[in-house]
Design an enzyme around this catalytic site. Structure first.
Site, PDB file in Angstrom:
ATOM      1  CD  GLU A   1      -3.073  -0.959   0.193  1.00 41.74           C
ATOM      2  OE1 GLU A   1      -3.072   0.049  -0.535  1.00 41.74           O
ATOM      3  OE2 GLU A   1      -3.941  -1.847   0.112  1.00 41.74           O
TER       4      GLU A   1
ATOM      5  CG  ASP B   1      -5.503  -7.339  -7.566  1.00 40.16           C
ATOM      6  OD1 ASP B   1      -4.415  -7.478  -6.984  1.00 40.16           O
ATOM      7  OD2 ASP B   1      -6.483  -6.797  -7.027  1.00 40.16           O
TER       8      ASP B   1
ATOM      9  CD  GLU C   1     -15.075  -5.792  -2.432  1.00 34.59           C
ATOM     10  OE1 GLU C   1     -13.868  -5.926  -2.187  1.00 34.59           O
ATOM     11  OE2 GLU C   1     -15.537  -4.762  -2.970  1.00 34.59           O
TER      12      GLU C   1
ATOM     13  CD  GLU D   1     -10.750  -2.000  -8.116  1.00 36.07           C
ATOM     14  OE1 GLU D   1      -9.771  -1.789  -7.362  1.00 36.07           O
ATOM     15  OE2 GLU D   1     -11.943  -1.765  -7.760  1.00 36.07           O
TER      16      GLU D   1
END
Length: 570
Positions: free
Chosen positions: A151, A287, A405, A471
């Protein structure tokens, strides 16, 4: 020439600072010696054009686009103003209670994540104010016990680098180097694999640093864009070397996994074993590794071919095994990216696909569309369109107009011919709910579907949250820039209105806990992650901008939507 000489002197100073930083944190200078992997040299390749050749728009089209763009900017300004007045220098503002959250080190995550958005939206006064405040951010101390290296890399290093690339302000490069040196210290392990959860205090006291035996694939493999760009702009190859070691190790084992071409979701960084576990996906936990393969190739102007090789091998496997066409009421020809478990049975590898869709996996449409253009692969472009259309379809299918989600759907028996069969769908719903066939009466089926609030086509929605995620609009934006499809603008506008209407608070916008509600506003969670301003609203703004603003032929976005300048032919 004078500016070049000045910048070289500037980087020499930063090199001294880097050494002092590493000494301060007691990093093993013998292990982290001068890098073995140098930056590539030579003239970048003339890669294929990515962006569509847009025709000149009419006055009416320009006015309509400008109105929508202004609405997006108004949403951003509203959130930014609230953050600045109520949570300045904190990581995040809680959009209902007006409190602060500091789970990203207390380093002003929203401020840093929003820097390039401010610049892109033309908010130069706010940008200057934010840059001036950066001196108050110290990466020598933290509010968290262990630093999430993934992150920190995508939000902070990515944020500083992109803002520097856009503005040329050397204060931003100074901060990028500061963060880069901190992250580099997390690679101070016997095998140079990073600690994905790095204890700064333990490192300062020379506690042994050993990479973890179980790490998420995405958290190990998502450094190549940021580290490479930092090495390019500073001329110091150490960061490129650090990320390249991971890529080299992954490539070495790529064809030896249980699903050759892809890597399992969890890998062993301590022993550098990346090919043993059973679960594979392009979605959550994996991802951004896959996303970074074609993007790093583009960033480096094609000078490192292995990124193309790894991407193509991974997508060959993913297209064959992870993607499925769901059976839907309007018979739409769409795709969803799912999960696969590989098991050895009677000496053979058997693949079982889990027909679970994820909002996080919606990035795949944009990735494949971009890869299709970069590598002249029409199949990838077509799959990218169908994956993006699948995310648009899922948004529209929800009563709130927002994708949940996670969700399950019924895979078609054929990808070329798939007619809606309501009886099969109901049976799949009951099977997913583990209702015995003899108990699955019409009345019970109807009651379950109503209770679970399942739109036709969905067999279960285990996670009804919406976290203000970007996304889906990311892929809509990329696909629009690639194809010029005007109906994508309509889809983007529908998505924005649904999100803003349902998430708006008195101060800003909040994540939701249930997007399936039908008779009331969705309940809110009082969370506004920094990516709402750094990613989601940026992509909404850019899709309604002039196509030349952050052209995909000049920039590549990291996974936090921070644009880095690509190396281009002279």
């Amino acid at each position: 020439m004078a500016s070049i000489l000045f910048r070289r002197q500037y980087y020499v100073i930063f090199g001294v600072v880097a050494v002092l930083f590493l000494l301060f944190h007691n990093v093993d200078r013998d292990r982290l010696s001068w890098p073995d992997v140098a930056l590539p040299t030579g003239n970048p390749l003339p890669l294929p054009r990515i962006q569509h050749q847009f025709p000149v728009e009419s006055d009416a089209e320009r006015n309509e686009r400008a109105i929508k763009q202004r609405s997006v900017k108004d949403a951003f300004v509203r959130c930014w103003t609230s953050y600045r007045s109520r949570a300045w220098m904190s990581d995040e503002l809680t959009p209902i209670s007006a409190q602060t959250r500091n789970h990203f080190g207390g380093w002003g995550a929203t401020l840093v994540d929003s820097l390039d958005t401010l610049w892109i939206m033309g908010m130069k006064d706010e940008f200057d104010h934010a840059v001036a405040a950066l001196s108050n951010i110290s990466f020598d101390t933290t509010t968290v016990k262990s630093v999430n290296i993934f992150e920190t890399n995508i939000r902070f290093l990515g944020g500083f680098l992109a803002a520097f690339d856009l503005s040329g302000d050397d204060r931003l490069l100074e901060k990028a180097v500061e963060v880069g040196n901190m992250l580099y210290a997390a690679f101070d392990t016997p095998n140079r694999m990073p600690l994905t959860r790095w204890n700064m205090r333990a490192a300062a006291h020379r506690k042994p640093q050993i990479a973890d035996p179980a790490v998420l694939l995405a958290e190990l493999g998502t450094f190549s864009l940021e580290f490479t760009r930092l090495s390019i702009v500073t001329g110091d190859p150490k960061w490129f070397d650090a990320s390249q070691r991971i890529i080299d190790a992954l490539q070495e084992q790529q064809q030896h996994t249980l699903l050759p071409g892809m890597w399992p979701m969890v890998v062993d960084a301590k022993n550098m074993v990346f090919d043993k576990l059973h679960d594979f996906t392009l979605g959550s936990m994996s991802d951004s590794l896959y996303e970074y393969l074609p993007k790093t190739y583009a960033l480096l102007g094609g000078l490192v071919p292995k990124y193309r090789d790894m991407y193509e091998a991974a997508m060959d496997a993913a297209i064959r095994h992870t993607m499925f066409r769901p059976m839907v009421p309007d018979n739409a020809d769409i795709l969803v990216s799912g999960l696969v478990t590989a098991k050895q049975e009677d000496g053979k590898t058997v693949y079982r696909r889990r027909s679970e869709g994820q909002h996080l996996a919606c990035y795949t449409g944009g990735m494949l569309a971009m890869g299709g253009k970069l590598f002249n692969n029409q199949t990838h472009l077509e799959k990218g369109e169908k994956l993006t259309n699948g995310c648009i379809w899922t948004y529209k299918a929800m009563p709130t107009g927002i994708m949940p989600e996670t969700f399950f759907m019924l895979p078609c028996q054929s990808t070329t011919h798939c007619m809606w069969d309501e009886a099969r769908w109901i049976d799949a719903v009951m099977d997913r709910a583990e209702v015995p066939p003899e108990e699955a009466t019409p009345e019970k089926s109807a009651a379950l579907i109503s209770h679970k609030r399942l739109p036709k086509g969905f067999t279960a929605i285990p996670d009804t949250n919406y976290h203000l995620r970007p996304e889906a609009i990311e892929s809509v934006f990329i696909l629009y820039r690639i194809t010029g499809r005007s109906n994508l603008l309509d889809s983007a506008w529908d998505m924005f209105r649904a999100i803003d209407t349902n998430t708006r608070t008195e101060l800003a916008n909040s994540a939701l806990s249930d997007v399936t509600v039908t008779e009331e506003r969705p309940p809110m969670t009082d969370i506004m992650e920094s990516f709402w301003l750094g990613e989601t609203l940026k992509y909404f703004y850019l899709i309604f901008s002039e196509p030349s603003l952050i052209s995909l032929d000049e920039y590549v976005f990291n996974t936090e939507a921070h644009p880095f300048k690509r190396l281009l032919p002279a």
